[in-house]
Design an enzyme around this catalytic site. Structure first.
Site, PDB file in Angstrom:
ATOM      1  CE  LYS A  53      -3.802  -2.472   2.190  1.00 27.47           C
ATOM      2  NZ  LYS A  53      -4.738  -2.654   3.296  1.00 27.47           N
ATOM      3  CD  GLN A  97      -3.315  -4.370   6.429  1.00 28.40           C
ATOM      4  OE1 GLN A  97      -3.409  -3.339   5.775  1.00 28.40           O
ATOM      5  NE2 GLN A  97      -3.767  -5.520   5.988  1.00 28.40           N
ATOM      6  CG  ASP A 120      -9.656   0.038   5.304  1.00 26.02           C
ATOM      7  OD1 ASP A 120      -9.677  -0.422   4.153  1.00 26.02           O
ATOM      8  OD2 ASP A 120      -8.793  -0.240   6.155  1.00 26.02           O
TER       9      ASP A 120
HETATM   10  N1  LIG Z   1      -7.489  -2.264   6.903  1.00 25.78           N
HETATM   11  C1  LIG Z   1      -7.613  -3.303   6.078  1.00 25.78           C
HETATM   12  N2  LIG Z   1      -7.113  -4.483   6.433  1.00 25.78           N
HETATM   13  C2  LIG Z   1      -7.253  -5.534   5.596  1.00 25.78           C
HETATM   14  C3  LIG Z   1      -7.894  -5.379   4.342  1.00 25.78           C
HETATM   15  C4  LIG Z   1      -8.425  -4.116   4.004  1.00 25.78           C
HETATM   16  O1  LIG Z   1      -9.042  -3.916   2.924  1.00 25.78           O
HETATM   17  N3  LIG Z   1      -8.252  -3.102   4.898  1.00 25.78           N
HETATM   18  N4  LIG Z   1      -7.967  -6.438   3.460  1.00 25.78           N
HETATM   19  C5  LIG Z   1      -7.289  -7.679   3.721  1.00 25.78           C
HETATM   20  C6  LIG Z   1      -6.052  -7.942   2.921  1.00 25.78           C
HETATM   21  N5  LIG Z   1      -5.547  -6.934   1.996  1.00 25.78           N
HETATM   22  C7  LIG Z   1      -5.427  -5.659   2.348  1.00 25.78           C
HETATM   23  O2  LIG Z   1      -4.966  -5.259   3.348  1.00 25.78           O
HETATM   24  C8  LIG Z   1      -4.974  -7.329   0.736  1.00 25.78           C
HETATM   25  C9  LIG Z   1      -5.152  -8.564   0.196  1.00 25.78           C
HETATM   26  C10 LIG Z   1      -4.525  -8.926  -0.994  1.00 25.78           C
HETATM   27  C11 LIG Z   1      -3.705  -8.056  -1.659  1.00 25.78           C
HETATM   28  C12 LIG Z   1      -2.979  -8.395  -2.904  1.00 25.78           C
HETATM   29  O3  LIG Z   1      -2.276  -7.578  -3.435  1.00 25.78           O
HETATM   30  N6  LIG Z   1      -3.087  -9.606  -3.411  1.00 25.78           N
HETATM   31  C13 LIG Z   1      -2.359 -10.006  -4.581  1.00 25.78           C
HETATM   32  C14 LIG Z   1      -1.312 -11.050  -4.226  1.00 25.78           C
HETATM   33  C15 LIG Z   1      -0.316 -10.519  -3.264  1.00 25.78           C
HETATM   34  C16 LIG Z   1       0.846 -11.464  -3.023  1.00 25.78           C
HETATM   35  O4  LIG Z   1       1.533 -11.787  -3.986  1.00 25.78           O
HETATM   36  O5  LIG Z   1       1.064 -11.811  -1.849  1.00 25.78           O
HETATM   37  C17 LIG Z   1      -3.276 -10.627  -5.598  1.00 25.78           C
HETATM   38  O6  LIG Z   1      -4.332 -11.134  -5.184  1.00 25.78           O
HETATM   39  O7  LIG Z   1      -2.902 -10.604  -6.756  1.00 25.78           O
HETATM   40  C18 LIG Z   1      -3.542  -6.809  -1.124  1.00 25.78           C
HETATM   41  C19 LIG Z   1      -4.165  -6.454   0.053  1.00 25.78           C
HETATM   42  C20 LIG Z   1      -6.919  -7.898   5.182  1.00 25.78           C
HETATM   43  N7  LIG Z   1      -6.752  -6.727   5.931  1.00 25.78           N
END
Ligand SMILES: Nc1nc2c(c(=O)[nH]1)N[C@@H](CN(C=O)c1ccc(C(=O)N[C@@H](CCC(=O)O)C(=O)O)cc1)CN2
Length: 287
Positions: A53, A97, A120
């Site tokens: 992020k 987070q 968020d």
């Molecule tokens: N405050 C928050 N916490 C969390 C959120 C949120 O929206 N706000 N969501 C989830 C997880 N999350 C963000 O934080 C999140 C999940 C996945 C990815 C992402 O980039 N996924 C990629 C693969 C990443 C990798 O290679 O590891 C993909 O799917 O292509 C980003 C953010 C929990 N907490």
């Protein structure tokens, strides 16, 4: 039928390009958008998400603050930090987070956030606005899913949608957004009776479990031509996977999101979009 791919790389790049332009316009008007991230504890996945992020923000010209706190940080100290960031005029968006360590009451921390900086979309004010159909700062994963459907012009009017998740972050806000698009929505969870029958009947399945042992969506569980949106992220044999067994689901669905490269990228892009919206709100309020 072989499903078409809903490509999060393409759509998130499109969102980010629009955000970059909006950032430039704000800067021309004397506003440098700024996102503060708050990470408590040392969960490696959370640290990775916050790192992404931070770098996404820099990529589109958004300034950042990075608060990394030990897992022993107290609830009262965290609430104080929220108040400090709320009152900091250089900060437009605050992201805490999740999940937070067990000794911290997540609701109390989120509720301490200014709803105008709540990028968020989780504060009681923004959750209520969303419920009234008046949401502006909406949770990033649900709004990212709507952005994906819109990009591919997938009209879900009248569809039976099943959402396998009931969290405040994903399931509940997503159900409201799907309802706004005139779908008939069922939220399912660990105590749902006959999940298989509900899945079989669904035109749209959104799954966000993130634990392959507990739940794996396979092609035989869905209706021919269903749309499958996979929010789950887990590791299987050292590989990143979603809730769906991609190969079997792809043979039966009409559209499917991959993992990686699907919804996760949209979660990140929508955070940037919300940060720019929050910066514009702050500019309007200071006039
Ligand atoms: N405050 C928050 N916490 C969390 C959120 C949120 O929206 N706000 N969501 C989830 C997880 N999350 C963000 O934080 C999140 C999940 C996945 C990815 C992402 O980039 N996924 C990629 C693969 C990443 C990798 O290679 O590891 C993909 O799917 O292509 C980003 C953010 C929990 N907490």
């Amino acid at each position: 039928m072989v499903a078409r791919i809903i490509d999060g790389k393409v759509v998130s790049a499109d969102v980010k390009a629009r955000v970059k332009k909006a950032v430039e316009q704000l800067k021309d008007n004397g506003v440098q958008p700024c996102l503060a991230t708050v990470l408590v504890g040392d969960d490696p996945a959370s640290a990775t998400y916050v790192g992404s992020k931070q770098s996404d923000a820099k990529e589109v010209g958004i300034a950042t603050r990075d608060h990394r706190l030990t897992s022993t940080f107290k609830q009262s100290e965290l609430v104080e930090l929220m108040q400090l960031l709320n009152n900091d005029h250089e900060v437009h968006g605050i992201l805490v987070q999740l999940p937070l360590p067990k000794h911290i009451d997540e609701f109390e921390v989120i509720a301490a956030l200014s709803p105008f900086k709540d990028v968020d979309g989780l504060t009681p004010y923004n959750a209520g606005m969303l419920q009234s159909g008046m949401g502006v700062l909406k949770p990033c994963t649900p709004s990212g899913i709507i952005e994906l459907l819109d990009y591919y012009k997938i009209d879900i009017t009248g569809m039976d949608a099943v959402v396998v998740n009931r969290s405040n972050l994903v399931g509940k806000p997503l159900a409201l957004l799907l309802l706004e698009r005139n779908a008939t929505v069922t939220i399912c969870h660990s105590k749902t009776k006959d999940l298989n029958a509900k899945l079989h009947n669904a035109d749209l399945v959104v799954t966000a479990v993130g634990n392959r042992q507990r739940f794996t969506l396979t092609g035989d569980m869905i209706k021919e031509g269903a749309i499958v949106i996979d929010v789950g992220i887990a590791r299987l044999n050292n590989k990143l996977v979603g809730d769906a067994d991609f190969e079997s689901v792809k043979q039966k669905a009409s559209w499917v999101t991959p993992v990686p490269g699907g919804v996760g990228l949209m979660t990140r892009a929508m955070l940037l979009k919300n940060t720019v919206t929050a910066a514009s709100i702050s500019k309007e309020m200071s006039r």
